[in-house]
Design a protein around this motif. Sequence first.
Motif, PDB file in Angstrom:
ATOM      1  N   LYS A 351      79.479  35.778   0.825  1.00  0.00           N
ATOM      2  CA  LYS A 351      78.578  36.935   0.873  1.00  0.00           C
ATOM      3  C   LYS A 351      77.195  36.539   1.367  1.00  0.00           C
ATOM      4  CE  LYS A 351      77.044  40.887  -1.873  1.00  0.00           C
ATOM      5  NZ  LYS A 351      77.194  41.620  -3.142  1.00  0.00           N
ATOM      6  N   MET A 352      76.675  35.418   0.882  1.00  0.00           N
ATOM      7  CA  MET A 352      75.340  34.963   1.302  1.00  0.00           C
ATOM      8  C   MET A 352      75.313  34.667   2.801  1.00  0.00           C
ATOM      9  SD  MET A 352      72.286  34.387   0.171  1.00  0.00           S
ATOM     10  CE  MET A 352      72.514  34.228  -1.596  1.00  0.00           C
ATOM     11  N   LEU A 355      75.322  37.968   4.760  1.00  0.00           N
ATOM     12  CA  LEU A 355      74.029  38.658   4.711  1.00  0.00           C
ATOM     13  C   LEU A 355      73.027  38.036   5.672  1.00  0.00           C
ATOM     14  CD1 LEU A 355      73.687  39.247   0.852  1.00  0.00           C
ATOM     15  CD2 LEU A 355      73.933  41.010   2.601  1.00  0.00           C
ATOM     16  N   TRP A 356      72.862  36.716   5.581  1.00  0.00           N
ATOM     17  CA  TRP A 356      71.863  36.046   6.419  1.00  0.00           C
ATOM     18  C   TRP A 356      72.286  36.015   7.885  1.00  0.00           C
ATOM     19  CZ3 TRP A 356      67.068  35.508   5.212  1.00  0.00           C
ATOM     20  CH2 TRP A 356      66.694  35.434   3.871  1.00  0.00           C
ATOM     21  N   PHE A 359      71.554  39.481   9.315  1.00  0.00           N
ATOM     22  CA  PHE A 359      70.097  39.635   9.382  1.00  0.00           C
ATOM     23  C   PHE A 359      69.532  38.824  10.549  1.00  0.00           C
ATOM     24  CE2 PHE A 359      65.747  38.411   8.138  1.00  0.00           C
ATOM     25  CZ  PHE A 359      65.189  39.674   7.993  1.00  0.00           C
ATOM     26  N   VAL A 463      74.218  44.454   6.999  1.00  0.00           N
ATOM     27  CA  VAL A 463      73.571  43.811   5.840  1.00  0.00           C
ATOM     28  C   VAL A 463      73.702  44.700   4.610  1.00  0.00           C
ATOM     29  CG1 VAL A 463      71.366  43.057   4.864  1.00  0.00           C
ATOM     30  CG2 VAL A 463      71.964  42.426   7.218  1.00  0.00           C
ATOM     31  N   ALA A 464      73.398  45.990   4.772  1.00  0.00           N
ATOM     32  CA  ALA A 464      73.478  46.938   3.658  1.00  0.00           C
ATOM     33  C   ALA A 464      74.918  47.092   3.168  1.00  0.00           C
ATOM     34  CB  ALA A 464      72.916  48.294   4.088  1.00  0.00           C
ATOM     35  N   VAL A 466      77.449  44.895   3.421  1.00  0.00           N
ATOM     36  CA  VAL A 466      77.878  43.672   2.742  1.00  0.00           C
ATOM     37  C   VAL A 466      77.282  43.593   1.341  1.00  0.00           C
ATOM     38  CG1 VAL A 466      77.692  41.146   2.763  1.00  0.00           C
ATOM     39  CG2 VAL A 466      78.297  42.371   4.856  1.00  0.00           C
ATOM     40  N   LYS A 467      75.989  43.910   1.235  1.00  0.00           N
ATOM     41  CA  LYS A 467      75.324  43.834  -0.069  1.00  0.00           C
ATOM     42  C   LYS A 467      75.964  44.771  -1.086  1.00  0.00           C
ATOM     43  CE  LYS A 467      70.691  43.542  -2.012  1.00  0.00           C
ATOM     44  NZ  LYS A 467      69.238  43.626  -1.734  1.00  0.00           N
ATOM     45  N   LYS A 468      76.415  45.938  -0.640  1.00  0.00           N
ATOM     46  CA  LYS A 468      76.959  46.937  -1.556  1.00  0.00           C
ATOM     47  C   LYS A 468      78.440  46.728  -1.859  1.00  0.00           C
ATOM     48  CE  LYS A 468      77.575  51.934  -2.131  1.00  0.00           C
ATOM     49  NZ  LYS A 468      77.385  53.281  -1.531  1.00  0.00           N
ATOM     50  N   ASN A 469      79.218  46.285  -0.873  1.00  0.00           N
ATOM     51  CA  ASN A 469      80.679  46.329  -1.010  1.00  0.00           C
ATOM     52  C   ASN A 469      81.378  44.987  -1.150  1.00  0.00           C
ATOM     53  OD1 ASN A 469      81.424  49.340  -0.467  1.00  0.00           O
ATOM     54  ND2 ASN A 469      79.939  48.831   1.128  1.00  0.00           N
ATOM     55  N   GLU A 472      81.620  38.136  -4.051  1.00  0.00           N
ATOM     56  CA  GLU A 472      81.695  36.713  -3.742  1.00  0.00           C
ATOM     57  C   GLU A 472      83.055  36.172  -4.166  1.00  0.00           C
ATOM     58  OE1 GLU A 472      81.526  33.720  -2.077  1.00  0.00           O
ATOM     59  OE2 GLU A 472      79.541  34.628  -1.944  1.00  0.00           O
TER      60      GLU A 472
END
Length: 489
Positions: A351-352, A355-356, A359, A463-464, A466-469, A472
């Motif tokens: 997940k990390m 996200l990066w 971004f 990004v949004a 991945v953060k929500k759904n 890890e």
Amino acid sequence: MWDRNGRAFSMYKRMPSRDHSSVMDVEESSVLSQKNMDVQATDPSCWLSFPHVVVATLASFLFGYHLGVVNEPLESISVDLSFSGNTLAEGLVVSTSLGGALIGCLFSGWIADGVGRRRAFQLCALPMIIGASISATTKTLAGMLIGRFLVGTGMGLGPSVVALYVTEVSPASVRGTYGSFIQIASCLGLMGALFIGIPIKEIVGWWRICFWVSTIPAGFLAFAMIFCAESPHWLYKQGRSAEAEAEFERLLGGSHVKYAMAELTKLDRGDEADTVKLSELLQGRHFRVVYIGSILFALQQLSGINAVFYFSSSVFKSAGVPSDITNVLIGVANLLGSVIAMVLMDKLGRKMLLLWSFFGMAISMLLQVAAANTYVSGSASLYLSVGGMLMFVFTFALGAGPVPSLLLPEILPGRIRAEAVAFCMSVYWVFNFFVGLLFLGLLEKLGPQLLYSIFASVCMMAVAFVKKNVIETKGKSLQEIEIALLPQE
């Protein structure tokens, strides 16, 4: 217990033999339980499964090779086969393999579940060998298109099966690292195709050698799979528990077999070999995980990665950089990002990295927007364009490239895993096709600033999302992931 003289005596002596036996059973059970906990706490050796994973990733190497094999030789092919200057024919030579890949991908899940993962690899290699041989010997455009289509079916089947296999045979502690091998192998395949194509202008008919070369790793893949382990998950799903235990022993070591089988039986049942229907993937309790996988692949393609690859040559050319150096720089950025992702996958987590990665891709697209701005001119614009493209490819390889194909089989339940991977990867091929088809037209109509701004917006949407759904999955067993994501019946 103590006697009046302060000496200890055993309570077992005061008990009947039956009670004594039961206490001993409790103690032995406790010892066995502790041993099981010790096995659970100790990760299996990663070296047992390593050779099986390496052989499997040959399918990814071939995928990358056949994506790039016609790039340099296309001009020579068009001259030798008498369609030079026919842009439609040239486009068909490149894209016919994508049509074959979509068909191969659509059937990959049912093939992998029907004949097993190992035989699916062999079926993947077979059309690649036949198709490459036809392409290497043909004297007509029709023969080339038939060969490319057959190769494409293998290209579509391969990525789905390798994602399944690597996920199912890898220990949880290194599953991310081994999953990164898929992307690295694809990069090496692309670079290998470019390397093999170097003598194309000096040696007449060299393009035929480029196709012949690909039959060597394909043949080795088909042969080596005879000696590789079958997926224990597939064997258990077929009701072949004893064989699943034997394969776990090959992959994890004997001390981890019982724990691995216990984990496997938590949710999976050996009698669930019935056919998975398409409706099961699109509604009900499985919809959420299929939705997450499909959207990740759609966002991956809508981010503009293929557009950057398509447009990179002209940008570098305007900066005075030859096309062969362009390909090397793009290839190095892709490979470097993939290697770093391999190192970080089981440390930072999926997940990390996602996200990066998305971004960083958004920032890279904004650099492209800045480069296209009328207020930026000369060398500054070129540096921003070239730097932005290299940064985009690098950040893509860090997460958005390798993670979806690794994460997808991790989050999917065992019963539908093969079919759902095929469905979600079909989404990848559809969006890949349309991005490639529409990019140049959109670039001409919208202009680079607006188009790259759209790509940057898609990356931020990713990004949004991945953060929500996305959860890890680092270090978790496939059964633990299934429990976390899937509502229980």
